[in-house]
Design a protein around this motif. Structure first.
Motif, short mmCIF file in Angstrom:
data_model
loop_
_atom_site.label_atom_id
_atom_site.label_comp_id
_atom_site.label_asym_id
_atom_site.label_seq_id
_atom_site.Cartn_x
_atom_site.Cartn_y
_atom_site.Cartn_z
N ARG A 158 -41.62 3.63 -13.25
CA ARG A 158 -42.62 2.56 -13.12
C ARG A 158 -41.95 1.18 -13.05
O ARG A 158 -42.39 0.22 -13.71
CB ARG A 158 -43.63 2.61 -14.27
N ARG A 159 -40.90 1.10 -12.25
CA ARG A 159 -40.21 -0.17 -12.06
C ARG A 159 -40.53 -0.77 -10.70
O ARG A 159 -39.74 -1.50 -10.12
CB ARG A 159 -38.69 0.03 -12.22
N ILE A 160 -41.72 -0.46 -10.21
CA ILE A 160 -42.16 -1.00 -8.92
C ILE A 160 -43.57 -1.56 -9.10
O ILE A 160 -44.42 -0.96 -9.76
CB ILE A 160 -42.11 0.09 -7.82
N ASP A 161 -43.81 -2.73 -8.57
CA ASP A 161 -45.08 -3.43 -8.71
C ASP A 161 -45.93 -3.10 -7.49
O ASP A 161 -45.56 -3.43 -6.36
CB ASP A 161 -44.82 -4.93 -8.82
N LYS A 162 -47.08 -2.45 -7.70
CA LYS A 162 -47.97 -2.05 -6.61
C LYS A 162 -49.30 -2.78 -6.75
O LYS A 162 -49.92 -2.74 -7.82
CB LYS A 162 -48.20 -0.54 -6.64
N GLY A 163 -49.73 -3.43 -5.69
CA GLY A 163 -51.00 -4.15 -5.71
C GLY A 163 -51.91 -3.70 -4.59
O GLY A 163 -51.46 -3.55 -3.44
N TYR A 164 -53.17 -3.48 -4.90
CA TYR A 164 -54.17 -3.04 -3.93
C TYR A 164 -55.29 -4.07 -3.84
O TYR A 164 -55.49 -4.86 -4.76
CB TYR A 164 -54.78 -1.70 -4.33
N GLU A 165 -56.02 -4.03 -2.73
CA GLU A 165 -57.25 -4.78 -2.59
C GLU A 165 -58.37 -3.82 -2.22
O GLU A 165 -58.14 -2.80 -1.56
CB GLU A 165 -57.13 -5.87 -1.52
N ALA A 166 -59.59 -4.15 -2.63
CA ALA A 166 -60.73 -3.31 -2.32
C ALA A 166 -61.98 -4.16 -2.16
O ALA A 166 -62.11 -5.22 -2.78
CB ALA A 166 -60.96 -2.27 -3.41
N SER A 204 -55.78 1.13 -15.09
CA SER A 204 -55.88 0.25 -13.93
C SER A 204 -56.23 -1.16 -14.40
O SER A 204 -57.09 -1.33 -15.27
CB SER A 204 -56.97 0.73 -12.96
N ARG A 205 -55.56 -2.15 -13.80
CA ARG A 205 -55.91 -3.54 -14.03
C ARG A 205 -56.74 -4.02 -12.85
O ARG A 205 -56.39 -3.78 -11.69
CB ARG A 205 -54.66 -4.39 -14.18
N ILE A 206 -57.83 -4.72 -13.13
CA ILE A 206 -58.79 -5.08 -12.10
C ILE A 206 -59.16 -6.56 -12.25
O ILE A 206 -59.46 -7.03 -13.35
CB ILE A 206 -60.06 -4.21 -12.21
N ASP A 207 -59.15 -7.27 -11.13
CA ASP A 207 -59.56 -8.68 -11.12
C ASP A 207 -60.37 -8.93 -9.86
O ASP A 207 -60.42 -8.09 -8.95
CB ASP A 207 -58.33 -9.58 -11.18
N VAL A 208 -60.99 -10.09 -9.80
CA VAL A 208 -61.80 -10.48 -8.65
C VAL A 208 -61.06 -11.54 -7.85
O VAL A 208 -60.62 -12.55 -8.40
CB VAL A 208 -63.18 -11.00 -9.08
N ILE A 209 -60.91 -11.29 -6.55
CA ILE A 209 -60.28 -12.26 -5.64
C ILE A 209 -61.33 -13.20 -5.06
O ILE A 209 -61.15 -14.42 -5.00
CB ILE A 209 -59.53 -11.54 -4.51
N ALA A 210 -62.45 -12.64 -4.63
CA ALA A 210 -63.51 -13.44 -4.01
C ALA A 210 -64.85 -12.77 -4.25
O ALA A 210 -64.97 -11.54 -4.19
CB ALA A 210 -63.25 -13.60 -2.51
N ARG A 211 -65.87 -13.60 -4.49
CA ARG A 211 -67.22 -13.10 -4.73
C ARG A 211 -68.06 -13.37 -3.49
O ARG A 211 -68.53 -14.48 -3.27
CB ARG A 211 -67.83 -13.78 -5.96
N ARG A 217 -64.41 -8.91 -3.35
CA ARG A 217 -63.05 -8.47 -3.04
C ARG A 217 -62.27 -8.41 -4.35
O ARG A 217 -62.16 -9.42 -5.07
CB ARG A 217 -62.37 -9.42 -2.06
N TYR A 218 -61.76 -7.23 -4.65
CA TYR A 218 -61.08 -7.00 -5.92
C TYR A 218 -59.57 -6.82 -5.73
O TYR A 218 -59.12 -6.30 -4.70
CB TYR A 218 -61.62 -5.73 -6.59
N ALA A 219 -58.81 -7.26 -6.73
CA ALA A 219 -57.38 -6.96 -6.82
C ALA A 219 -57.22 -5.83 -7.82
O ALA A 219 -57.71 -5.93 -8.96
CB ALA A 219 -56.60 -8.19 -7.27
#
Length: 289
Positions: A158-166, A204-211, A217-219
């Motif tokens: 787990r030494r790699i940073d992975k980011g998704y959008e949804a 999972s960590r979840i945040d909001v990019i845009a409403r 749009r979630y990060a």
């Protein structure tokens, strides 16, 4: 250039079978015995060194074999991948929706791996991780077997940073950023996952990019790497990812129905290169919606 014919690998599991033929027929009941005999006769079942095997050879648990999957009338996926980066050790691809990473089900040639091997001529390419067929975005490949282990350890440790959008429905009643932690295991039908009672194994960590008006749009950041983890967690929060055919319930679609792609994107990958010590960061060029 046509995609190359790449073998699948199988490590033989313990079992009562006396021959390779009997074991393969039991392991793959959907493939007729006559088809396996035909593959053996055409040299389509090999040992780990690429030498043809005979159907009567003994089944040895732990042995690795190679075989060529054959699918009649394989559908063509009408979307194109992009190569974002390539050197002697790594290749970073930007995968479209609907394209599998490796052979599975009715897809053999129409896979990201087969297409990349055809373009690069490098039959040593191997994916270092997977994303679902329905998910678009970044996939990291090893180009060199000699250095593959160093990059595989990035994921294992787990030494790699992975980011998704949804894109998903709004969750105005929740405070962001938030974390979703649960126990994820096999669900029903067999291809789905589900949250169960038990010790948490998925975070999972979840945040909001845009409403937006229609969707937010979630990060998303999968701290662990369970199958379908982000999709299960978003559905459990009450905001299933748009275009999801599995969660919260299965939606039947025709195999060539590309009208509603899953609105999930593997946006970024970042890590410290284990060979050079350099900081590396890659970002998908695709957009959702």
């Amino acid at each position: 250039m046509p995609a190359p014919d790449l073998p699948s690998r199988l490590q033989l599991a313990p079992g009562p079978w006396t021959s390779l033929l009997d074991g393969l027929c039991a392991r793959f009941p959907a493939v007729a015995r006559a088809q396996w005999l035909d593959r053996f006769a055409r040299g389509r079942v090999l040992d780990s060194d690429g030498q043809p095997l005979a159907p009567a050879q003994p089944w040895r648990a732990g042995q690795e074999i190679q075989y060529f999957r054959e699918v009649a009338d394989e559908p063509v996926v009408p979307f194109v991948e992009r190569i974002l980066y390539q050197d002697d050790h790594l290749l970073v691809a930007d995968k479209p929706h609907f394209l599998p990473v490796t052979p599975a089900g009715r897809f053999v040639q129409q896979t990201l791996l087969a297409r990349l091997v055809a373009v690069t001529g490098n039959r040593d390419l191997a994916p270092l991780h997977r994303i679902d067929r329905g998910t678009a975005g970044l996939v990291l490949f090893s180009s060199n077997p000699a250095t593959r282990g160093a990059y595989q350890r990035l994921f294992a440790e787990r030494r790699i940073d992975k980011g998704y959008e949804a894109l998903a429905p709004a969750l105005p009643e929740l405070a962001f950023p938030l974390q979703r932690s649960s126990c994820i295991g096999r669900g029903e039908p067999f291809f789905r996952m589900a949250e169960h009672a038990g010790e948490d194994n998925a975070l999972s960590r979840i945040d909001v990019i845009a409403r937006g008006d229609a969707a937010w749009r979630y990060a998303l950041e999968p701290v662990s790497g369970r199958k379908h983890q982000l999709r299960v967690h978003m559905a459990a929060l009450g905001a299933p990812i748009l275009g999801d055919d599995y969660y919260p319930q299965v939606i039947e679609r025709a195999p060539d129905d590309y009208r509603q792609p899953l609105q999930l994107l593997a946006r970024r990958l970042a890590f410290i290169d284990p060979l050079s010590g350099e900081s590396r960061a890659f970002r998908s060029e695709r957009e959702l919606g």
